[in-house]
Design a protein around this motif. Structure first.
Motif, PDB file in Angstrom:
ATOM      1  N   VAL A 237       1.218  -1.046  -0.024  1.00 29.49           N
ATOM      2  CA  VAL A 237      -0.588   0.196   0.314  1.00 29.49           C
ATOM      3  C   VAL A 237       0.518   1.003   0.523  1.00 29.49           C
ATOM      4  O   VAL A 237       0.679   2.523  -0.301  1.00 29.49           O
ATOM      5  CB  VAL A 237      -0.627   0.095   1.328  1.00 29.49           C
ATOM      6  CG1 VAL A 237      -1.684  -1.281   1.734  1.00 29.49           C
ATOM      7  CG2 VAL A 237      -0.009  -0.544   2.617  1.00 29.49           C
ATOM      8  N   PHE A 238       2.438   1.115  -0.059  1.00 29.32           N
ATOM      9  CA  PHE A 238       3.784   2.065   0.204  1.00 29.32           C
ATOM     10  C   PHE A 238       2.779   2.993  -1.400  1.00 29.32           C
ATOM     11  O   PHE A 238       2.867   2.954  -2.760  1.00 29.32           O
ATOM     12  CB  PHE A 238       4.722   1.783   0.022  1.00 29.32           C
ATOM     13  CG  PHE A 238       5.199   1.373   1.390  1.00 29.32           C
ATOM     14  CD1 PHE A 238       4.483   1.374   2.541  1.00 29.32           C
ATOM     15  CD2 PHE A 238       5.759   0.473   1.739  1.00 29.32           C
ATOM     16  CE1 PHE A 238       4.255   0.791   3.715  1.00 29.32           C
ATOM     17  CE2 PHE A 238       6.085  -0.785   3.118  1.00 29.32           C
ATOM     18  CZ  PHE A 238       5.225  -0.273   4.121  1.00 29.32           C
ATOM     19  N   GLY A 239       3.096   4.518  -0.930  1.00 27.48           N
ATOM     20  CA  GLY A 239       3.042   5.693  -2.051  1.00 27.48           C
ATOM     21  C   GLY A 239       1.840   5.232  -2.990  1.00 27.48           C
ATOM     22  O   GLY A 239       1.311   5.799  -4.171  1.00 27.48           O
ATOM     23  N   ILE A 240       0.561   4.395  -3.159  1.00 28.26           N
ATOM     24  CA  ILE A 240      -0.790   5.144  -3.160  1.00 28.26           C
ATOM     25  C   ILE A 240      -1.373   5.474  -2.107  1.00 28.26           C
ATOM     26  O   ILE A 240      -2.571   5.086  -1.445  1.00 28.26           O
ATOM     27  CB  ILE A 240      -1.483   3.353  -3.408  1.00 28.26           C
ATOM     28  CG1 ILE A 240      -0.202   2.818  -4.056  1.00 28.26           C
ATOM     29  CG2 ILE A 240      -2.469   3.674  -4.232  1.00 28.26           C
ATOM     30  CD1 ILE A 240      -0.597   0.718  -4.060  1.00 28.26           C
ATOM     31  N   MET A 241      -2.315   6.407  -2.897  1.00 26.53           N
ATOM     32  CA  MET A 241      -3.072   7.480  -2.205  1.00 26.53           C
ATOM     33  C   MET A 241      -4.676   7.354  -2.351  1.00 26.53           C
ATOM     34  O   MET A 241      -4.773   6.516  -3.044  1.00 26.53           O
ATOM     35  CB  MET A 241      -3.041   9.095  -3.511  1.00 26.53           C
ATOM     36  CG  MET A 241      -3.725  10.329  -2.167  1.00 26.53           C
ATOM     37  SD  MET A 241      -5.911  10.339  -2.587  1.00 26.53           S
ATOM     38  CE  MET A 241      -5.447  11.181  -4.717  1.00 26.53           C
ATOM     39  N   ASP A 242      -5.314   6.819  -1.263  1.00 25.72           N
ATOM     40  CA  ASP A 242      -6.415   6.539  -1.134  1.00 25.72           C
ATOM     41  C   ASP A 242      -7.617   7.587  -0.202  1.00 25.72           C
ATOM     42  O   ASP A 242      -7.120   7.567   0.923  1.00 25.72           O
ATOM     43  CB  ASP A 242      -6.338   4.881   0.175  1.00 25.72           C
ATOM     44  CG  ASP A 242      -6.929   3.743   0.798  1.00 25.72           C
ATOM     45  OD1 ASP A 242      -8.318   4.457  -0.603  1.00 25.72           O
ATOM     46  OD2 ASP A 242      -7.093   3.335   1.046  1.00 25.72           O
TER      47      ASP A 242
END
Length: 271
Positions: free
Chosen positions: A147-152
């Motif tokens: 999930v790193f670096g993924i804007m949620d």
């Protein structure tokens, strides 16, 4: 007191399609956002999100990796300026985790919050492979997907539905928080707090922050998204908070944050 809460799920991502929320927004009803100055200076379990129970989460390999991951986060985050991300395991057994402490937290408070978040996650989500735990002072997330670096954009807004602000202040407050959304991404730690002077109506205090795994452009998009998504709910309120997987915003008529701050991240606004 009446709280309003809305959760937006980004169904377009494979990750969120499998992220079924078993526990959403456990809020201590004894704390009113509009009138209790202790909220913000007390570490409260605000929300937990657990993925669907998975029997393999109890297997030794997963438990060993999870224990190593969480132990590392507890040790590293307070000595890493309030943010740390790491991964453990190999190939299909990999786990990814991060902790983001609020930018005004001391190392001691950050460490204590992380320990509390870890304990809550293990207690409430014992068979989940994807967990988010929001506390007043910190945010914990771990997943068997990267999930790193993924804007949620998954977010929740919390406010007291009966605590309306002076109509003359409403537009100033939204403009003020929009300014924080614009400037926070450019701060060294993507964290900013500021004061809005509204004359006879007193002052309003705001804070905006993003998790440090996302880039500055996505930080701005995340904060803008929260303001747009919840505008009709928060727009006329004296106090509100938004919590997301990638960003957070607070707005109150009392001083809720501590004096500790990363460099060049505090200002004063006048309307």
């Amino acid at each position: 007191m009446i709280y309003s809460q809305i959760v937006k799920e980004d169904r377009g991502s494979e990750e969120m399609e499998t992220f079924h929320f078993a526990i959403v927004c456990f809020i201590l009803s004894a704390l009113a956002l509009s009138s209790c100055p202790c909220h913000g200076i007390t570490n409260v379990n605000t929300s937990l999100q657990c993925s669907e129970a998975d029997g393999s989460a109890t297997e030794n390999a997963f438990q060993t990796n999870l224990e190593n991951l969480l132990d590392t986060l507890v040790v590293k985050v307070p000595v890493s300026n309030g943010f740390y991300k790491t991964e453990t395991g190999k190939k299909s057994d990999k786990l990814y985790g991060l902790v983001q402490c609020r930018g005004d937290m001391s190392a001691t408070d950050c460490a204590n919050c992380t320990k509390n978040a870890v304990a809550a996650a293990l207690k409430e989500c014992p068979k989940s492979k994807q967990v988010c735990a929001w506390f007043t002072w910190c945010f914990l997330r771990y997943s068997n997907q990267n999930v790193f670096g993924i804007m949620d954009e998954t977010s929740v807004a919390i406010t007291n539905n009966t605590d309306f602000d002076d109509p003359s202040v409403v537009s100033k407050g939204i403009y003020f928080m929009g300014g924080l959304a614009s400037t926070a991404p450019n701060q060294p730690h993507m964290f900013q707090k500021a004061v809005l002077d509204v004359g006879q109506s007193g002052k309003r205090y705001g804070m905006a922050q993003c998790t440090l795994d996302i880039n500055r452009a996505d930080c701005g998009k995340c904060l803008d998204s929260q303001l747009a998504l919840f505008r009709t709910i928060i727009g006329n309120k004296r106090g509100w908070e938004t919590y997301g997987s990638s960003c957070f915003m607070w707005y109150h008529d009392y001083l809720f944050y501590f004096n500790i701050s990363p460099p060049a991240s505090e200002g004063e606004f006048r309307a």
